[in-house]
Design a protein around this motif. Sequence first.
Motif, mmCIF file in Angstrom:
data_model
loop_
_atom_site.group_PDB
_atom_site.id
_atom_site.type_symbol
_atom_site.label_atom_id
_atom_site.label_comp_id
_atom_site.label_asym_id
_atom_site.label_seq_id
_atom_site.Cartn_x
_atom_site.Cartn_y
_atom_site.Cartn_z
ATOM 1 N N UNK A 1 0.842 -1.206 0.000
ATOM 2 C CA UNK A 1 0.000 0.000 0.000
ATOM 3 C C UNK A 1 0.878 1.258 0.000
ATOM 4 N N UNK A 2 1.869 1.292 0.900
ATOM 5 C CA UNK A 2 2.752 2.462 0.967
ATOM 6 C C UNK A 2 3.592 2.598 -0.299
ATOM 7 N N UNK A 3 3.993 1.461 -0.851
ATOM 8 C CA UNK A 3 4.782 1.508 -2.093
ATOM 9 C C UNK A 3 3.942 2.083 -3.241
ATOM 10 N N UNK A 4 2.662 1.682 -3.317
ATOM 11 C CA UNK A 4 1.774 2.245 -4.340
ATOM 12 C C UNK A 4 1.625 3.749 -4.189
ATOM 13 N N UNK A 5 1.462 4.207 -2.946
ATOM 14 C CA UNK A 5 1.377 5.650 -2.709
ATOM 15 C C UNK A 5 2.683 6.344 -3.089
ATOM 16 N N UNK A 6 3.793 5.706 -2.739
ATOM 17 C CA UNK A 6 5.094 6.271 -3.084
ATOM 18 C C UNK A 6 5.241 6.399 -4.595
ATOM 19 N N UNK A 7 4.858 5.359 -5.333
ATOM 20 C CA UNK A 7 4.971 5.404 -6.796
ATOM 21 C C UNK A 7 4.116 6.516 -7.390
ATOM 22 N N UNK A 8 2.913 6.721 -6.833
ATOM 23 C CA UNK A 8 2.064 7.838 -7.293
ATOM 24 C C UNK A 8 2.735 9.174 -7.019
ATOM 25 N N UNK A 9 3.280 9.312 -5.821
ATOM 26 C CA UNK A 9 3.969 10.553 -5.458
ATOM 27 C C UNK A 9 5.154 10.794 -6.390
ATOM 28 N N UNK A 10 5.901 9.743 -6.659
ATOM 29 C CA UNK A 10 7.079 9.880 -7.512
ATOM 30 C C UNK A 10 6.677 10.314 -8.917
ATOM 31 N N UNK A 11 5.650 9.692 -9.479
ATOM 32 C CA UNK A 11 5.244 10.041 -10.847
ATOM 33 C C UNK A 11 4.714 11.474 -10.917
ATOM 34 N N UNK A 12 4.145 11.972 -9.828
ATOM 35 C CA UNK A 12 3.684 13.360 -9.788
ATOM 36 C C UNK A 12 4.844 14.325 -9.529
ATOM 37 N N UNK A 13 5.687 13.978 -8.553
ATOM 38 C CA UNK A 13 6.695 14.921 -8.073
ATOM 39 C C UNK A 13 7.875 15.120 -9.018
ATOM 40 N N UNK A 14 8.364 14.063 -9.633
ATOM 41 C CA UNK A 14 9.556 14.195 -10.482
ATOM 42 C C UNK A 14 9.406 15.309 -11.521
ATOM 43 N N UNK A 15 8.375 15.284 -12.364
ATOM 44 C CA UNK A 15 8.274 16.365 -13.361
ATOM 45 C C UNK A 15 7.985 17.729 -12.723
ATOM 46 N N UNK A 16 7.261 17.733 -11.609
ATOM 47 C CA UNK A 16 6.942 19.002 -10.954
ATOM 48 C C UNK A 16 8.204 19.660 -10.386
ATOM 49 N N UNK A 17 9.055 18.860 -9.744
ATOM 50 C CA UNK A 17 10.295 19.405 -9.177
ATOM 51 C C UNK A 17 11.213 19.935 -10.273
ATOM 52 N N UNK A 18 11.350 19.155 -11.336
ATOM 53 C CA UNK A 18 12.194 19.593 -12.453
ATOM 54 C C UNK A 18 11.597 20.855 -13.091
ATOM 55 N N UNK A 19 10.269 20.879 -13.233
ATOM 56 C CA UNK A 19 9.596 22.047 -13.790
ATOM 57 C C UNK A 19 9.749 23.287 -12.926
ATOM 58 N N UNK A 20 9.906 23.093 -11.615
ATOM 59 C CA UNK A 20 10.079 24.219 -10.700
ATOM 60 C C UNK A 20 11.516 24.719 -10.686
ATOM 61 N N UNK A 21 12.435 23.964 -11.313
ATOM 62 C CA UNK A 21 13.813 24.435 -11.399
ATOM 63 C C UNK A 21 14.821 23.621 -10.611
ATOM 64 N N UNK A 22 14.381 22.550 -9.965
ATOM 65 C CA UNK A 22 15.317 21.697 -9.237
ATOM 66 C C UNK A 22 16.105 20.875 -10.255
ATOM 67 N N UNK A 23 17.380 20.695 -9.977
ATOM 68 C CA UNK A 23 18.271 19.967 -10.878
ATOM 69 C C UNK A 23 17.750 18.544 -11.103
ATOM 70 N N UNK A 24 17.607 18.167 -12.353
ATOM 71 C CA UNK A 24 17.047 16.866 -12.729
ATOM 72 C C UNK A 24 17.864 15.707 -12.156
ATOM 73 N N UNK A 25 19.182 15.841 -12.176
ATOM 74 C CA UNK A 25 20.039 14.768 -11.664
ATOM 75 C C UNK A 25 19.823 14.560 -10.166
ATOM 76 N N UNK A 26 19.628 15.652 -9.439
ATOM 77 C CA UNK A 26 19.394 15.554 -7.995
ATOM 78 C C UNK A 26 18.060 14.863 -7.724
ATOM 79 N N UNK A 27 17.051 15.203 -8.499
ATOM 80 C CA UNK A 27 15.731 14.575 -8.327
ATOM 81 C C UNK A 27 15.831 13.087 -8.610
ATOM 82 N N UNK A 28 16.485 12.709 -9.693
ATOM 83 C CA UNK A 28 16.625 11.294 -10.034
ATOM 84 C C UNK A 28 17.416 10.546 -8.961
ATOM 85 N N UNK A 29 18.471 11.173 -8.446
ATOM 86 C CA UNK A 29 19.282 10.547 -7.409
ATOM 87 C C UNK A 29 18.472 10.342 -6.131
ATOM 88 N N UNK A 30 17.630 11.313 -5.791
ATOM 89 C CA UNK A 30 16.796 11.205 -4.593
ATOM 90 C C UNK A 30 15.838 10.027 -4.711
#
Length: 168
Positions: free
Chosen positions: A75-104
Motif C-alpha cells: 500500500x505504501x509503495x503504491x502511494x510512493x509510486x504515485x507521489x514519484x510520478x507526480x513529483x519528479x516532473x513538478x520538481x524539475x519544472x520548478x527548477x530543481x536539478x534533474x540529476x538531484x531529483x533522479x538521485x533522490x
Amino acid sequence: MKRIQFRLGISFFVIILLLVIQGIFAYRNIQSITRIQAEAHDHERRINDLQLQLARTRLLVFKMLGTMNPDEMDYFRGQFNQQQSFLEPELVGAGVDSAVVKKTFAAYARIIALQYDFRGRTARAMIEETAVATHETVAKQLKDISASILQESNRKIEKTYLQSIRLT
C-alpha cells in the motif's frame, strides 16, 4: 480682466489634466505591482506545495520501513509510486536539478528494495547515508528557488516604483 480669467482657466485646466495623467500612470503602476506580487505569491505557494509533497514522499518511505506487513508495504509503495510520478516532473519544472531529483528517488527506490528483502537495518543505514543528503539537497534547491523568486519580485516592484517617480 477677461484675459487674466482666460489664462487662469487654461492654467487650471492644464494642472487638472496633468493630475489626471499622473493618476492614470499611478493606477497602471499599482496594477503592475499587484500583478507582480500575485505572480510571486503563486510561485511561492507552488514551491511550498512541492516541499510538502516531498516531505510526504519521505514519510511514506519511513512508514514502509516501520512495518513488516507485506500488505501495508505494498500500500505504501503504491502511494510512493504515485507521489514519484507526480513529483519528479513538478520538481524539475520548478527548477530543481534533474540529476538531484533522479538521485533522490533512486535512493528511495533502493531503500524500498532493501526493505522488501527484509534487510531493514541496511535500509535504515542507507537512509542516514544517502537519502537524507539527497532529500536535503532538493529541499535546499526549492528554498533557493523560492528566495530568488521573491528577490526578482522585489526588484520588479522597485523598478516599477522608480519609473513612476521619474514620471512625476
